[in-house]
Design a protein around this motif. Sequence first.
Motif, PDB file in Angstrom:
ATOM      1  N   LYS A   1      52.029  37.542  48.610  1.00 37.83           N
ATOM      2  CA  LYS A   1      51.286  37.682  49.867  1.00 37.83           C
ATOM      3  C   LYS A   1      50.104  36.710  49.912  1.00 37.83           C
ATOM      4  O   LYS A   1      49.798  36.131  50.962  1.00 37.83           O
ATOM      5  N   LEU A   2      49.448  36.543  48.773  1.00 33.77           N
ATOM      6  CA  LEU A   2      48.287  35.653  48.720  1.00 33.77           C
ATOM      7  C   LEU A   2      48.672  34.181  48.895  1.00 33.77           C
ATOM      8  O   LEU A   2      47.908  33.401  49.474  1.00 33.77           O
ATOM      9  N   LEU A   3      49.835  33.816  48.380  1.00 28.61           N
ATOM     10  CA  LEU A   3      50.265  32.417  48.496  1.00 28.61           C
ATOM     11  C   LEU A   3      50.280  31.946  49.931  1.00 28.61           C
ATOM     12  O   LEU A   3      49.915  30.804  50.232  1.00 28.61           O
ATOM     13  N   GLY A   4      50.704  32.834  50.811  1.00 24.75           N
ATOM     14  CA  GLY A   4      50.787  32.460  52.218  1.00 24.75           C
ATOM     15  C   GLY A   4      49.454  32.416  52.927  1.00 24.75           C
ATOM     16  O   GLY A   4      49.368  31.913  54.058  1.00 24.75           O
ATOM     17  N   LYS A   5      48.404  32.950  52.297  1.00 29.28           N
ATOM     18  CA  LYS A   5      47.090  33.012  52.955  1.00 29.28           C
ATOM     19  C   LYS A   5      46.048  32.080  52.345  1.00 29.28           C
ATOM     20  O   LYS A   5      45.041  31.777  52.988  1.00 29.28           O
ATOM     21  N   LEU A   6      46.266  31.638  51.117  1.00 29.02           N
ATOM     22  CA  LEU A   6      45.265  30.782  50.466  1.00 29.02           C
ATOM     23  C   LEU A   6      44.989  29.514  51.262  1.00 29.02           C
ATOM     24  O   LEU A   6      43.849  29.029  51.310  1.00 29.02           O
ATOM     25  N   GLY A   7      46.041  28.981  51.894  1.00 32.42           N
ATOM     26  CA  GLY A   7      45.869  27.765  52.687  1.00 32.42           C
ATOM     27  C   GLY A   7      45.011  27.970  53.923  1.00 32.42           C
ATOM     28  O   GLY A   7      44.465  27.010  54.483  1.00 32.42           O
ATOM     29  N   ASP A   8      44.882  29.230  54.346  1.00 27.91           N
ATOM     30  CA  ASP A   8      44.077  29.529  55.537  1.00 27.91           C
ATOM     31  C   ASP A   8      42.596  29.671  55.218  1.00 27.91           C
ATOM     32  O   ASP A   8      41.777  29.781  56.130  1.00 27.91           O
ATOM     33  N   VAL A   9      42.268  29.707  53.932  1.00 31.25           N
ATOM     34  CA  VAL A   9      40.861  29.862  53.541  1.00 31.25           C
ATOM     35  C   VAL A   9      40.205  28.490  53.495  1.00 31.25           C
ATOM     36  O   VAL A   9      40.393  27.720  52.552  1.00 31.25           O
ATOM     37  N   LYS A  10      39.460  28.165  54.513  1.00 27.13           N
ATOM     38  CA  LYS A  10      38.770  26.872  54.576  1.00 27.13           C
ATOM     39  C   LYS A  10      37.398  26.939  53.905  1.00 27.13           C
ATOM     40  O   LYS A  10      37.010  26.050  53.155  1.00 27.13           O
ATOM     41  N   LYS A  11      36.684  28.033  54.192  1.00 27.20           N
ATOM     42  CA  LYS A  11      35.374  28.238  53.585  1.00 27.20           C
ATOM     43  C   LYS A  11      35.327  29.672  53.061  1.00 27.20           C
ATOM     44  O   LYS A  11      35.209  30.622  53.835  1.00 27.20           O
ATOM     45  N   PRO A  12      35.450  29.864  51.761  1.00 30.90           N
ATOM     46  CA  PRO A  12      35.519  31.224  51.210  1.00 30.90           C
ATOM     47  C   PRO A  12      34.207  31.984  51.333  1.00 30.90           C
ATOM     48  O   PRO A  12      33.124  31.391  51.361  1.00 30.90           O
ATOM     49  N   GLU A  13      34.325  33.293  51.424  1.00 27.65           N
ATOM     50  CA  GLU A  13      33.144  34.152  51.410  1.00 27.65           C
ATOM     51  C   GLU A  13      32.571  34.189  49.991  1.00 27.65           C
ATOM     52  O   GLU A  13      33.296  34.012  49.013  1.00 27.65           O
ATOM     53  N   PHE A  14      31.299  34.449  49.903  1.00 27.09           N
ATOM     54  CA  PHE A  14      30.657  34.577  48.591  1.00 27.09           C
ATOM     55  C   PHE A  14      30.832  36.025  48.132  1.00 27.09           C
ATOM     56  O   PHE A  14      30.055  36.911  48.481  1.00 27.09           O
ATOM     57  N   ILE A  15      31.878  36.270  47.370  1.00 29.55           N
ATOM     58  CA  ILE A  15      32.241  37.629  46.963  1.00 29.55           C
ATOM     59  C   ILE A  15      32.078  37.853  45.462  1.00 29.55           C
ATOM     60  O   ILE A  15      31.633  38.907  45.025  1.00 29.55           O
ATOM     61  N   SER A  16      32.428  36.865  44.666  1.00 32.07           N
ATOM     62  CA  SER A  16      32.453  37.021  43.212  1.00 32.07           C
ATOM     63  C   SER A  16      31.086  37.377  42.641  1.00 32.07           C
ATOM     64  O   SER A  16      30.068  36.794  43.012  1.00 32.07           O
ATOM     65  N   ARG A  17      31.090  38.365  41.753  1.00 33.80           N
ATOM     66  CA  ARG A  17      29.856  38.797  41.085  1.00 33.80           C
ATOM     67  C   ARG A  17      30.062  38.855  39.566  1.00 33.80           C
ATOM     68  O   ARG A  17      29.434  39.650  38.882  1.00 33.80           O
ATOM     69  N   SER A  18      30.942  38.005  39.059  1.00 32.89           N
ATOM     70  CA  SER A  18      31.205  38.024  37.613  1.00 32.89           C
ATOM     71  C   SER A  18      31.086  36.619  37.036  1.00 32.89           C
ATOM     72  O   SER A  18      31.227  35.618  37.747  1.00 32.89           O
ATOM     73  N   GLY A  19      30.862  36.579  35.717  1.00 38.10           N
ATOM     74  CA  GLY A  19      30.704  35.300  35.041  1.00 38.10           C
ATOM     75  C   GLY A  19      31.752  35.102  33.965  1.00 38.10           C
ATOM     76  O   GLY A  19      32.828  35.692  33.996  1.00 38.10           O
ATOM     77  N   VAL A  20      31.413  34.273  32.994  1.00 37.66           N
ATOM     78  CA  VAL A  20      32.338  33.932  31.916  1.00 37.66           C
ATOM     79  C   VAL A  20      32.788  35.175  31.150  1.00 37.66           C
ATOM     80  O   VAL A  20      33.975  35.346  30.866  1.00 37.66           O
ATOM     81  N   ILE A  21      31.846  36.053  30.839  1.00 33.10           N
ATOM     82  CA  ILE A  21      32.174  37.241  30.037  1.00 33.10           C
ATOM     83  C   ILE A  21      33.205  38.123  30.749  1.00 33.10           C
ATOM     84  O   ILE A  21      34.192  38.557  30.144  1.00 33.10           O
ATOM     85  N   GLY A  22      33.008  38.372  32.022  1.00 32.73           N
ATOM     86  CA  GLY A  22      33.919  39.243  32.758  1.00 32.73           C
ATOM     87  C   GLY A  22      35.303  38.662  32.936  1.00 32.73           C
ATOM     88  O   GLY A  22      36.316  39.349  32.698  1.00 32.73           O
ATOM     89  N   ILE A  23      35.382  37.405  33.337  1.00 33.40           N
ATOM     90  CA  ILE A  23      36.677  36.780  33.578  1.00 33.40           C
ATOM     91  C   ILE A  23      37.447  36.590  32.267  1.00 33.40           C
ATOM     92  O   ILE A  23      38.681  36.625  32.250  1.00 33.40           O
ATOM     93  N   SER A  24      36.729  36.429  31.173  1.00 33.51           N
ATOM     94  CA  SER A  24      37.379  36.214  29.876  1.00 33.51           C
ATOM     95  C   SER A  24      38.174  37.430  29.413  1.00 33.51           C
ATOM     96  O   SER A  24      39.016  37.318  28.523  1.00 33.51           O
ATOM     97  N   TRP A  25      37.916  38.592  29.981  1.00 35.49           N
ATOM     98  CA  TRP A  25      38.673  39.795  29.628  1.00 35.49           C
ATOM     99  C   TRP A  25      40.157  39.650  29.946  1.00 35.49           C
ATOM    100  O   TRP A  25      40.986  40.420  29.455  1.00 35.49           O
ATOM    101  N   ALA A  26      40.531  38.676  30.738  1.00 34.19           N
ATOM    102  CA  ALA A  26      41.932  38.494  31.130  1.00 34.19           C
ATOM    103  C   ALA A  26      42.821  38.122  29.953  1.00 34.19           C
ATOM    104  O   ALA A  26      44.027  38.387  29.980  1.00 34.19           O
ATOM    105  N   ALA A  27      42.258  37.493  28.935  1.00 37.63           N
ATOM    106  CA  ALA A  27      43.060  37.007  27.815  1.00 37.63           C
ATOM    107  C   ALA A  27      42.544  37.562  26.490  1.00 37.63           C
ATOM    108  O   ALA A  27      41.410  38.038  26.384  1.00 37.63           O
ATOM    109  N   THR A  28      43.381  37.485  25.477  1.00 37.59           N
ATOM    110  CA  THR A  28      43.036  37.994  24.150  1.00 37.59           C
ATOM    111  C   THR A  28      41.739  37.394  23.621  1.00 37.59           C
ATOM    112  O   THR A  28      41.538  36.187  23.695  1.00 37.59           O
TER     113      THR A  28
END
Length: 442
Positions: A225-252
């Motif tokens: 669903k996201l693939l079809g909408k990413l191209g429509d995002v010209k100027k993203p909203e400022f939503i993200s509130r995480s940094g390196v520590i939080g995103i790093s949880w994705a991998a071992t």
Amino acid sequence: MKHIHSVTLDKDKCLGCTNCIKRCPTEAIRVRDRKAVITANRCIDCGECIRICPHNAKKAMFDRFDEDAGFKFKVALPAPSLYGQFDNIDDVDYILTALKLIGFDHVAEVSAAAEIVTEYTRQYLAEHKCDHPYISTACPAVVRLIEVRFPYLRDYLLPVVPPVELAARMARETVMKEHPELKSEEIGIYFISPCPAKVSYVKNPIGYEKSDIDRVLSMSEIYMKLLGKLGDVKKPEFISRSGVIGISWAATGGEAAGLLNEKYLAADGIENVINVLDEIENENFSGLEFIELNACRGGCVGGVMAVENPYIAKARIQKLRKFLPLSQSRVESLKKTDGIEWERGVESNPALRLNTDRTQAIEMSRRIKELTAALPGLDCGSCGAPSCKALAEDIVRGEARESDCIFRMRERIQQIFRSLADIEHVDIGAPFDAGADKKEGE
């Protein structure tokens, strides 16, 4: 209380090939009458059978975003592993904005809550010094594995809620504060999950009574669903509130590294996890304070409901981290009363217990050893059990017969043939002539 599972079997697709029985970490699968059978109280919903099945007979159950659940306000909780599924993305806000374009009213990052959990874990480890390492409880498949196979390690579990649960609670509080006209039950919290274990976790919370998450969506479905909408995002909203520590949880290693403590171990892949737990149970580790274990190879990026190759996804997340601060959700002081610790402990799962009566259990154990020694020891799986020892246990439990072993069956047939041959006075080494006796009598 009955455990609700997310991993299910499509019997129409199952050919009884025995691939799955070899990979199940709790020996929860047998093949009976040419079809796989999953023993519910042993299953930990790790998804290994889904990964290995060549006929797609195993599948994960999850909620559908398009189904009308009656919520007036929908909140998306994207797991940080979602960010590694897309190529040529240098700002996660593009993905978060696209989530709102596909129908969500609000987006709350699990990675932001992960930074708070990391901070609390630092405090907890500093205040609770002991002679054993604490085991992360972020992966529900690992916690369930300990319940089933390593009940003596339950006290080693870190009694802290996983980031996804904290994210759900925080998101509900935020939405109700910003929209006082909404009731709690009118707000739907949707977690976008990379694995079936987290689907099961929401139905069967670990450490407390009820989860704040209302629905669990498959990452692969949302990805399309996201693939079809990413191209429509010209100027993203400022939503993200995480940094390196939080995103790093994705991998071992991401969770453990965020503790800024070198006394840790991180392992992934269910076989490696079992090996580590064996070593912990045998007290072969010393000097460690924290152990991070992930059932999927590569960590959450390796979940069976994700899309991208886990190593590619991990590389993309590493690239995203270059543009982020170390943390954006740092909390100076957290208390147990903030609801971040478990309300109750984890109980052991009696699935592997032979008998509640100790005397009978000892006798059954003796019989299992005796039968195992009598079996060929090839662990071929032809009997429908993953090993000769598993077959011996099934026999003692009354769930199988010795004749299920094709080698024992062959030996039995040969014995019967020899007995018949002796009765008929036939040399079993020579060709059998049905008319020989008749000719002799004439």
